[in-house]
Design an enzyme around this catalytic site. Structure first.
Site, PDB file in Angstrom:
ATOM      1  NE  ARG A  57      28.962  39.158  54.324  1.00 47.44           N
ATOM      2  CZ  ARG A  57      28.446  39.412  55.522  1.00 47.44           C
ATOM      3  NH1 ARG A  57      28.308  38.465  56.402  1.00 47.44           N
ATOM      4  NH2 ARG A  57      28.041  40.631  55.824  1.00 47.44           N
ATOM      5  CB  THR A  58      33.957  40.489  50.167  1.00 48.06           C
ATOM      6  OG1 THR A  58      32.609  40.094  49.921  1.00 48.06           O
ATOM      7  CG2 THR A  58      34.775  40.310  48.903  1.00 48.06           C
ATOM      8  CE  LYS A  86      46.119  63.506  50.137  1.00 50.67           C
ATOM      9  NZ  LYS A  86      47.512  63.200  50.524  1.00 50.67           N
ATOM     10  NE  ARG A 107      32.863  44.792  48.014  1.00 47.24           N
ATOM     11  CZ  ARG A 107      32.012  44.079  48.760  1.00 47.24           C
ATOM     12  NH1 ARG A 107      31.423  44.638  49.803  1.00 47.24           N
ATOM     13  NH2 ARG A 107      31.756  42.828  48.469  1.00 47.24           N
ATOM     14  CG  HIS A 135      30.831  40.118  44.459  1.00 48.75           C
ATOM     15  ND1 HIS A 135      32.101  39.648  44.730  1.00 48.75           N
ATOM     16  CD2 HIS A 135      30.286  40.466  45.656  1.00 48.75           C
ATOM     17  CE1 HIS A 135      32.301  39.712  46.040  1.00 48.75           C
ATOM     18  NE2 HIS A 135      31.228  40.218  46.624  1.00 48.75           N
TER      19      HIS A 135
HETATM   20  C1  NCD Z   1      27.203  41.444  48.568  1.00 46.57           C
HETATM   21  C2  NCD Z   1      27.883  42.590  47.846  1.00 46.57           C
HETATM   22  O1  NCD Z   1      28.649  43.350  48.442  1.00 46.57           O
HETATM   23  O2  NCD Z   1      27.632  42.680  46.648  1.00 46.57           O
HETATM   24  N1  NCD Z   1      27.846  41.053  49.709  1.00 46.57           N
HETATM   25  C3  NCD Z   1      28.930  40.223  49.630  1.00 46.57           C
HETATM   26  O3  NCD Z   1      29.941  40.554  49.061  1.00 46.57           O
HETATM   27  N2  NCD Z   1      28.818  38.998  50.158  1.00 46.57           N
HETATM   28  C4  NCD Z   1      25.736  41.560  48.671  1.00 46.57           C
HETATM   29  C5  NCD Z   1      25.113  42.768  49.324  1.00 46.57           C
HETATM   30  O4  NCD Z   1      25.805  43.682  49.780  1.00 46.57           O
HETATM   31  O5  NCD Z   1      23.894  42.785  49.390  1.00 46.57           O
END
Ligand code: NCD
Length: 335
Positions: A57-58, A86, A107, A135
Site C-alpha cells: 500500500r505505501t 554492487k 523505503r 514511517h
Molecule cells: C507498515 C510498515 O511497513 O511499516 N506497513 C505500512 O507501511 N502500511 C506496517 C507493517 O509492515 O507491519
C-alpha cells in the site's frame, strides 16, 4: 514550516502548524481521490519510487497520489535489482536518481538510510519507511484518520485515548505516530506490548516531556478498555534474529469481535497500518471484525493517497495551484 524543496524523512521535522497544514490540504484531495475531478498540476513531473523492502500500500499509494496529480511514476523494487548490491553508496544512487526525477519516494531496510540517501539528493525525498526507525507519511495518514473518524462519530472529547498494541519495539508506524500525536494537546497513550517488545525509551520520553498521560500494560484486555482508538500492529518478524523468536510473540494479542463487544467502549475505533497477518498462528486483527463499522483500516489506507498527494503538492510547491489545473475525468463519461 516552508515545505517547498524539503525532504520528508522524519516526523521530527513537523510542528503542530505543519501537521495541520498537511491534514487540511489532504482533506481537499478527496474529490480527486473519489474521481470527481482530475488534476494536471504535476503534468511533466516524474516520481522515482525506490522500494528496497516489501511494500504494497505505501508503494502503490505514493504512485497513485502522484498519478492523480498528473505526474508519471518510475519504479524499482527490491534490493536484488539495484546497483546498491554492487557496492554503490546511497549518496551516489541519490545523485543519479535526482537527475531522472523531480521527487523520490523511498523505503529501505536500514534505520536512518533514507536520511543518509537524502543528503545526496537534489530533489525532495519522502521516507516510506527506514527499517524499524520511522514511517512519517504513515503517521500523518494515521493522524488524518484519527481526526476523521472522531468527527464521523461526533466525538470531540479531550483527551484522545489511544491504545497502541503489539510489537512497539520494531514497529516504525507506532514510533512515528506516537511522536506526531505527542505534539497535539492532551493525548492519553496506553502502550500494550510484551516486556521485550515495549516502546523505545526515547519515544516514551518524548510523550512524557510533552506532559501526556502514559500507561503501560502487557495485558490486551486491560489495555483496550476505555479507549477511543485501538491501534493494532503486526509482529515485525523480519526484524527478529530468528523466526523462533518472532513466533514467541505472534498470536499473543488477538482482537476479535467478541473481545471487542465484551471489553471495548462503544464506538471504539479500530486501526491497523496493514498488512494484518491473517495466518492462523498470528491473526492479530480477526476477519470477523470486517463488518464492524468502526473498523477503520480500509478508510485508513485510502487516506494514505490523500495525505501523500498533499505532501507532494507541498514539497513541489504547487499546493496553491490546484484549482487552476483541474480537469474533467473523461473516461468515466465514456463508460
Ligand atoms: C507498515 C510498515 O511497513 O511499516 N506497513 C505500512 O507501511 N502500511 C506496517 C507493517 O509492515 O507491519
Amino acid at each position: 514550516m516552508d515545505f517547498q524543496g524539503q525532504h520528508i524523512v522524519s516526523i521530527e521535522q513537523f510542528d503542530l502548524q505543519a501537521v495541520e497544514a498537511v491534514l487540511q490540504l489532504a482533506a481537499q484531495m478527496t474529490p480527486y481521490v473519489n474521481r470527481q475531478k482530475g488534476s494536471r498540476v504535476l503534468d511533466g513531473a516524474s516520481l522515482a519510487s525506490l522500494f528496497f523492502e516489501p511494500s504494497t500500500r505505501t508503494r502503490v499509494s505514493f504512485a497513485s497520489a502522484f498519478h492523480l496529480l498528473g505526474g508519471k511514476v518510475m519504479e524499482t523494487t527490491g534490493m536484488g535489482t539495484s546497483s546498491l548490491t554492487k557496492g554503490e553508496s546511497l549518496f551516489d544512487t541519490a545523485q543519479v536518481i535526482s537527475g531522472y526525477a523531480d521527487a523520490i519516494a523511498m523505503r529501505h531496510p536500514q534505520a536512518f538510510s533514507v536520511s543518509e540517501f537524502a543528503k545526496g539528493a537534489t530533489v525532495p525525498v519522502l521516507n516510506g519507511g527506514d527499517g524499524a526507525n520511522e514511517h512519517p507519511t504513515q503517521a500523518l495518514l494515521d493522524t488524518f484518520t484519527i481526526f476523521d473518524e472522531l468527527q464521523r462519530l461526533g466525538k470531540a472529547q479531550s483527551p484522545i485515548r489511544i491504545a497502541l498494541v503489539g510489537d512497539l519495539k520494531n514497529g516504525r508506524t507506532v514510533h512515528s505516530l506516537s511522536r506526531v500525536l505527542s505534539i497535539f494537546p492532551k493525548i492519553e497513550f496506553t502502550f500494550v506490548a510484551p516486556n521485550a517488545l515495549t516502546m523505545p525509551e526515547k519515544i516514551v520520553a518524548q510523550c512524557d516531556d510533552a506532559h501526556h498521560r502514559i500507561n503501560f500494560t502487557q495485558d490486551l484486555i486491560q489495555g483496550i478498555q476505555n479507549q477511543d482508538i485501538v491501534y493494532m500492529t503486526r509482529v515485525q518478524e523480519e526484524r527478529f534474529e530468528t523466526q523462533e523468536e518472532a513466533d514467541l510473540y505472534r498470536g499473543k494479542y488477538r482482537l476479535t469481535q467478541s473481545i471487542y463487544d465484551k471489553y471495548c467502549a462503544p464506538n471504539t475505533i479500530i486501526m491497523h497500518p496493514l498488512p494484518r497477518d491473517s495466518r492462523l498462528e498470528a491473526n492479530e486483527l480477526s476477519d470477523d471484525l470486517n463488518k464492524n463499522p468502526n473498523l477503520a483500516i480500509f478508510r485508513q489506507s485510502q487516506n494514505g493517497v490523500k495525505v501523500r498527494m498533499a505532501l507532494f503538492a507541498l514539497v513541489l510547491g504547487v499546493d496553491k495551484q490546484l484549482a487552476q489545473h483541474e480537469v474533467a475525468i473523461n473516461w468515466r463519461s465514456r463508460q
